[in-house]
Design an enzyme around this catalytic site. Structure first.
Site, PDB file in Angstrom:
ATOM      1  N   ARG A 124       0.822  -1.302   0.030  1.00  0.00           N
ATOM      2  CA  ARG A 124      -0.033   0.035   0.205  1.00  0.00           C
ATOM      3  C   ARG A 124       0.955   1.250   0.167  1.00  0.00           C
ATOM      4  O   ARG A 124       1.931   1.213   0.652  1.00  0.00           O
ATOM      5  CB  ARG A 124      -0.846  -0.122   1.180  1.00  0.00           C
ATOM      6  CG  ARG A 124      -1.909  -0.737   1.408  1.00  0.00           C
ATOM      7  CD  ARG A 124      -2.847  -0.543   2.561  1.00  0.00           C
ATOM      8  NE  ARG A 124      -2.211  -0.473   3.956  1.00  0.00           N
ATOM      9  CZ  ARG A 124      -1.662   0.257   4.654  1.00  0.00           C
ATOM     10  NH1 ARG A 124      -1.898   1.483   4.419  1.00  0.00           N
ATOM     11  NH2 ARG A 124      -1.132   0.220   5.968  1.00  0.00           N
ATOM     12  N   TYR A 171      -1.148  -3.867  -6.748  1.00  0.00           N
ATOM     13  CA  TYR A 171      -0.641  -4.482  -5.535  1.00  0.00           C
ATOM     14  C   TYR A 171      -1.904  -4.421  -4.447  1.00  0.00           C
ATOM     15  O   TYR A 171      -2.462  -3.262  -4.269  1.00  0.00           O
ATOM     16  CB  TYR A 171       0.278  -4.132  -4.855  1.00  0.00           C
ATOM     17  CG  TYR A 171       0.864  -4.996  -3.790  1.00  0.00           C
ATOM     18  CD1 TYR A 171       1.748  -6.336  -4.135  1.00  0.00           C
ATOM     19  CD2 TYR A 171       0.734  -4.887  -2.614  1.00  0.00           C
ATOM     20  CE1 TYR A 171       2.173  -7.088  -3.090  1.00  0.00           C
ATOM     21  CE2 TYR A 171       1.135  -5.658  -1.629  1.00  0.00           C
ATOM     22  CZ  TYR A 171       1.789  -7.003  -1.838  1.00  0.00           C
ATOM     23  OH  TYR A 171       2.285  -7.576  -0.997  1.00  0.00           O
ATOM     24  N   LYS A 210      -9.712  -2.178   1.623  1.00  0.00           N
ATOM     25  CA  LYS A 210      -9.581  -0.948   2.668  1.00  0.00           C
ATOM     26  C   LYS A 210     -10.266   0.209   1.857  1.00  0.00           C
ATOM     27  O   LYS A 210     -10.713   0.991   2.704  1.00  0.00           O
ATOM     28  CB  LYS A 210      -7.948  -0.495   2.451  1.00  0.00           C
ATOM     29  CG  LYS A 210      -6.894  -1.724   3.114  1.00  0.00           C
ATOM     30  CD  LYS A 210      -7.242  -2.186   4.387  1.00  0.00           C
ATOM     31  CE  LYS A 210      -6.085  -3.055   4.962  1.00  0.00           C
ATOM     32  NZ  LYS A 210      -6.541  -3.448   6.317  1.00  0.00           N
ATOM     33  N   HIS A 219     -11.017  -1.316  11.545  1.00  0.00           N
ATOM     34  CA  HIS A 219      -9.857  -2.184  11.032  1.00  0.00           C
ATOM     35  C   HIS A 219      -9.654  -3.104  12.327  1.00  0.00           C
ATOM     36  O   HIS A 219      -8.511  -2.792  13.362  1.00  0.00           O
ATOM     37  CB  HIS A 219      -8.499  -1.247  10.855  1.00  0.00           C
ATOM     38  CG  HIS A 219      -7.337  -1.781  10.310  1.00  0.00           C
ATOM     39  ND1 HIS A 219      -6.243  -1.481  10.611  1.00  0.00           N
ATOM     40  CD2 HIS A 219      -7.273  -3.042   9.672  1.00  0.00           C
ATOM     41  CE1 HIS A 219      -5.293  -2.092   9.808  1.00  0.00           C
ATOM     42  NE2 HIS A 219      -5.850  -3.332   9.496  1.00  0.00           N
ATOM     43  N   SER A 258      -1.586  -2.416  11.639  1.00  0.00           N
ATOM     44  CA  SER A 258      -0.930  -3.391  10.470  1.00  0.00           C
ATOM     45  C   SER A 258       0.352  -3.767  11.170  1.00  0.00           C
ATOM     46  O   SER A 258       1.070  -3.291  11.892  1.00  0.00           O
ATOM     47  CB  SER A 258      -0.533  -2.763   9.400  1.00  0.00           C
ATOM     48  OG  SER A 258      -1.804  -2.118   8.815  1.00  0.00           O
ATOM     49  N   CYS A 278       0.663  -6.216  13.666  1.00  0.00           N
ATOM     50  CA  CYS A 278       0.681  -6.513  14.999  1.00  0.00           C
ATOM     51  C   CYS A 278      -0.025  -7.695  15.346  1.00  0.00           C
ATOM     52  O   CYS A 278      -0.098  -8.025  16.629  1.00  0.00           O
ATOM     53  CB  CYS A 278      -0.016  -5.374  15.673  1.00  0.00           C
ATOM     54  SG  CYS A 278       0.812  -3.806  15.791  1.00  0.00           S
ATOM     55  N   ASP A 290      -9.333  -8.814   9.420  1.00  0.00           N
ATOM     56  CA  ASP A 290      -8.781  -7.650   9.324  1.00  0.00           C
ATOM     57  C   ASP A 290      -9.997  -6.598   9.217  1.00  0.00           C
ATOM     58  O   ASP A 290      -9.557  -5.417   9.458  1.00  0.00           O
ATOM     59  CB  ASP A 290      -8.248  -7.679   7.869  1.00  0.00           C
ATOM     60  CG  ASP A 290      -7.379  -6.482   7.472  1.00  0.00           C
ATOM     61  OD1 ASP A 290      -6.618  -5.864   8.276  1.00  0.00           O
ATOM     62  OD2 ASP A 290      -7.524  -6.101   6.455  1.00  0.00           O
ATOM     63  N   ARG A 322       2.522 -12.087   0.751  1.00  0.00           N
ATOM     64  CA  ARG A 322       1.283 -12.365   1.061  1.00  0.00           C
ATOM     65  C   ARG A 322       0.748 -13.811   0.964  1.00  0.00           C
ATOM     66  O   ARG A 322       1.065 -14.175  -0.424  1.00  0.00           O
ATOM     67  CB  ARG A 322       0.319 -11.401   0.579  1.00  0.00           C
ATOM     68  CG  ARG A 322       0.548  -9.686   0.798  1.00  0.00           C
ATOM     69  CD  ARG A 322      -0.092  -9.383   2.182  1.00  0.00           C
ATOM     70  NE  ARG A 322       0.454  -8.182   2.569  1.00  0.00           N
ATOM     71  CZ  ARG A 322      -0.304  -7.710   3.741  1.00  0.00           C
ATOM     72  NH1 ARG A 322      -1.271  -8.212   4.335  1.00  0.00           N
ATOM     73  NH2 ARG A 322       0.418  -6.532   4.320  1.00  0.00           N
TER      74      ARG A 322
HETATM   75  O1  O2Y Z   1       0.388  -3.896   1.304  1.00  0.00           O
HETATM   76  C1  O2Y Z   1      -0.848  -3.883   0.988  1.00  0.00           C
HETATM   77  O2  O2Y Z   1      -1.368  -3.645  -0.016  1.00  0.00           O
HETATM   78  C2  O2Y Z   1      -1.585  -4.782   2.025  1.00  0.00           C
HETATM   79  S1  O2Y Z   1      -2.158  -4.157   3.310  1.00  0.00           S
HETATM   80  C3  O2Y Z   1      -2.936  -5.127   4.066  1.00  0.00           C
HETATM   81  C4  O2Y Z   1      -3.393  -6.221   3.667  1.00  0.00           C
HETATM   82  C5  O2Y Z   1      -4.256  -7.086   4.260  1.00  0.00           C
HETATM   83  C6  O2Y Z   1      -4.765  -6.663   5.591  1.00  0.00           C
HETATM   84  N1  O2Y Z   1      -4.238  -5.570   6.192  1.00  0.00           N
HETATM   85  C7  O2Y Z   1      -3.425  -4.770   5.526  1.00  0.00           C
HETATM   86  C8  O2Y Z   1      -3.014  -3.585   6.228  1.00  0.00           C
HETATM   87  O3  O2Y Z   1      -2.063  -2.801   5.576  1.00  0.00           O
HETATM   88  O4  O2Y Z   1      -3.526  -3.212   7.216  1.00  0.00           O
HETATM   89 MN    MN Z   2      -5.196  -4.561   7.769  1.00  0.00          MN
END
Ligand code: O2Y
Ligand code: MN
Length: 604
Positions: free
Chosen positions: A68, A212, A221, A241, A263, A265, A288, A380
């Protein structure tokens, strides 16, 4: 927006992006099969050894498209104040002009997929619908796992249901603006021009340049949290979340617990907890995202709107999360993990020793001497909820489950005790608003630095965080049967930097105390920061832990807490007049309780 408006919107997006063809997705098994076959032919998916890991694949992304991107994520509300100080904002009309330019012809030479999807079971009073347009078949395959892709959604839209329009393009047309043919690559993207944009007033999502995870699977999200939080504020519910688990006590009483952790944790690990205490059972409802809505009787009901898990691979092992390892034995798409010589996957932490003959996430030969990580830290696994070995049979109950407790946690080496209960809903909201966590390799920014992440929603709140605090506080004014609020921290360390608490399966022990509090069986001890377990209330049977370790786990250091108070005051400052008075009051009361207790300690 009606079905005919949906068709008009699809035609408009096609006119802008100019794909070669349009495919409406129906969510069928045949469709998923065909998409995966296409992805294998394109080289995006590498089939894993079907004897070791049936119907499973490895995707390798462009090395510049691995996570992200918070600095490219925007909340484009009409007024900047509505996005608040913690979100990136741009004037929506300016953003729209800029995005039109990027999306113009961005799907040339590609197929444009139209994905009708539901977050939550179709027809559930808590479900919301969306339609994602994308030029990425990887996104189609992943949306099939993570959401409920179905033509039934179109039926609901025809009946008048609202839906969220979401447009995604990898930003790499196969015919240039000059008309030249561009050769496709296994992971098309445009990492220099990433935009993940949300328009809260019109509830639209536009994402460009990244293929991604959170940037492109827009039901997750973007819709379920950023747009979801805006819908929740407008309609009186909460998009959070959080993970969601059912705990069953040895007396066979069931409790539903949601927990917000930033994220990285361990939300997925707690969601799949295998309790070490005899007689306790934990079952997974979500790992999540949780949507929480008051029902007609005033109880807060919760659902997991997702249909799959998209978890971080490194660190996941039989000892940290055996249920996840069992759940990914088939039907799983892995992204950016290492490949073994026999066609299986590996990542740091999966086994103590790396197997011979690994290929790293970049596709290069890798040995322990290489000096890099074989799997990307944000690599992932993605599998359907139905694979989850610890799945709760009620996870798809359309009306959701009644929430008994909410936990807030973070990764804190000091100050925050293993478990405490808040004094009130208002104090609980204060605990949520002050979550902070030490950053790990997977998160953004320097490792070890404390990051404030209120409600673990900092990157995911679709409006001004101060108004979000106000929305949470307002739940207390509605005559609801509210869940109790707790704080937990599995990550406290001793002076030598060693973890004081073993975590994982042992986390059932503080959770059992939470249940004792709910049942009125644990009196607890009042401290300036909340109610902690009284001596003997935390079940430690069979655990090797010294009295000193236990003391350190619950120690309240007045000096360190006065720094916490100062840090919180500084954090709150950014919200100016918008900060709800109740939170300023909670901070003053915390300060006063600390001073009183310190005075009493000095006098004693
Ligand atoms: O990096 C990403 O695109 C995935 S971020 C993510 C994916 C699944 C669950 N939680 C998260 C997060 O960053 O909280
Ligand atoms: Mn998450």
């Amino acid at each position: 927006m009606s079905l005919s408006q949906l068709k008009e919107w699809v035609a408009d997006v096609a006119a802008l992006t100019k794909p070669d063809r349009i495919q409406w997705c129906d969510g069928s098994g045949n469709e998923q099969e065909a998409i995966k076959n296409l992805l294998v032919r394109k080289g995006t998916l590498i089939p894993l050894n079907p004897e070791l890991r049936p119907n499973s694949f490895l995707a390798r992304t462009n090395p510049k498209d691995v996570a992200r991107v918070e600095e490219r994520t925007f909340i484009c509300s009409e007024s900047e104040a509505d996005a608040g100080p913690t979100n990136n904002w741009m004037e929506p009309s300016v953003m729209r002009v800029m995005l039109r330019e990027h999306f113009h012809g961005s799907m040339r030479g590609r197929t444009m997929y139209v994905i009708p999807f539901s977050m939550g079971v179709v027809g559930s009073p808590l479900a919301r619908y969306g339609v994602e347009i994308t030029d990425s078949p990887y996104v189609v395959a992943s949306m099939h796992i993570m959401t409920r892709v179905s033509s039934k959604v179109l039926v609901e839209i025809e009946k008048g249901a609202d839906w969220v329009p979401a447009v995604h393009s990898v930003g790499m047309p196969l015919i240039s603006r000059q008309g030249n043919v561009v050769e496709d690559v296994a992971w098309p993207c445009n990492p220099e021009n990433v935009y993940v944009v949300h328009y809260p007033e019109t509830k639209e999502i536009w994402s460009y340049g990244s293929g991604y995870g959170g940037n492109s699977l827009l039901g997750k999200k973007a819709m379920s949290l950023r747009i979801g939080s805006v819908l929740g504020k407008e309609e009186g519910w909460l998009a959070e979340h959080m993970l969601l688990v059912r705990l069953t006590s040895p007396e066979k009483k069931q409790y539903h617990v949601a927990a917000a952790f930033p994220s990285a944790c361990g939300k997925t690990n707690l969601a799949m907890l295998q309790p070490s205490l005899p007689g306790w059972k934990a079952e997974t409802l979500g790992d999540d995202i949780v949507w929480i809505k008051p029902d007609a009787e005033g109880k807060l009901r919760a659902i997991n709107p997702e249909n799959g898990l998209f978890g971080v691979a490194p660190g996941t092992s039989m000892s940290t999360n055996s249920a996840a390892i069992e759940s990914m034995r088939k039907d799983t798409i892995f992204t950016n993990v290492a490949l073994t010589s026999d066609g299986d996957v590996w990542w740091e932490g999966l086994t103590k020793k790396a197997p011979e003959g690994l290929t790293d996430w970049l596709g290069n030969v890798w040995t322990e001497e290489t000096g890099t990580q074989a799997a990307h830290p944000n690599s992932r696994f993605c599998f359907p909820m139905s694979n989850t070995t610890t799945l709760c049979s009620d996870w798809e109950k359309p009306e959701g489950v009644v929430l008994d407790a909410i936990l807030f946690g973070g990764r804190r080496a000091n100050n925050v005790p293993l478990v405490l209960e808040s004094y009130s809903w208002q104090h609980g909201v204060f605990l949520g608003a002050t979550i902070s966590s030490e950053q790990t390799a997977a998160a953004e920014g320097p490792v070890g630095k404390l990051r404030r992440d209120p409600f673990a929603m900092l990157p995911f709140c679709g409006y001004n965080m101060a108004d979000y605090f106000g929305h949470w506080l307002s739940m207390a004014d509605k005559n609801l049967q509210l869940p109790r609020i707790f704080q937990v921290n599995w990550f406290r360390k001793d002076v030598d930097g060693k973890f004081l608490w073993p975590g994982f399966s042992e986390n059932i022990r503080p959770l059992a105390w939470v249940v004792s509090r709910l049942e009125g069986k644990a009196e607890g001890v009042q401290t300036p920061i909340g109610v902690i377990p009284a001596e003997g209330e935390l079940d430690l049977a069979g655990l090797e832990i010294t009295d000193s370790q236990l003391e350190q786990l619950f120690d309240v250091d007045f000096e360190a807490w006065s720094y916490e108070v100062q840090g919180t005051a500084k954090f709150f400052e950014q919200f100016g007049d918008k900060l709800p008075a109740q939170l300023a009051i909670e901070l003053l009361q915390l300060e006063a309780r600390l001073k009183n207790a310190q005075g009493a300690a000095v006098r004693a």
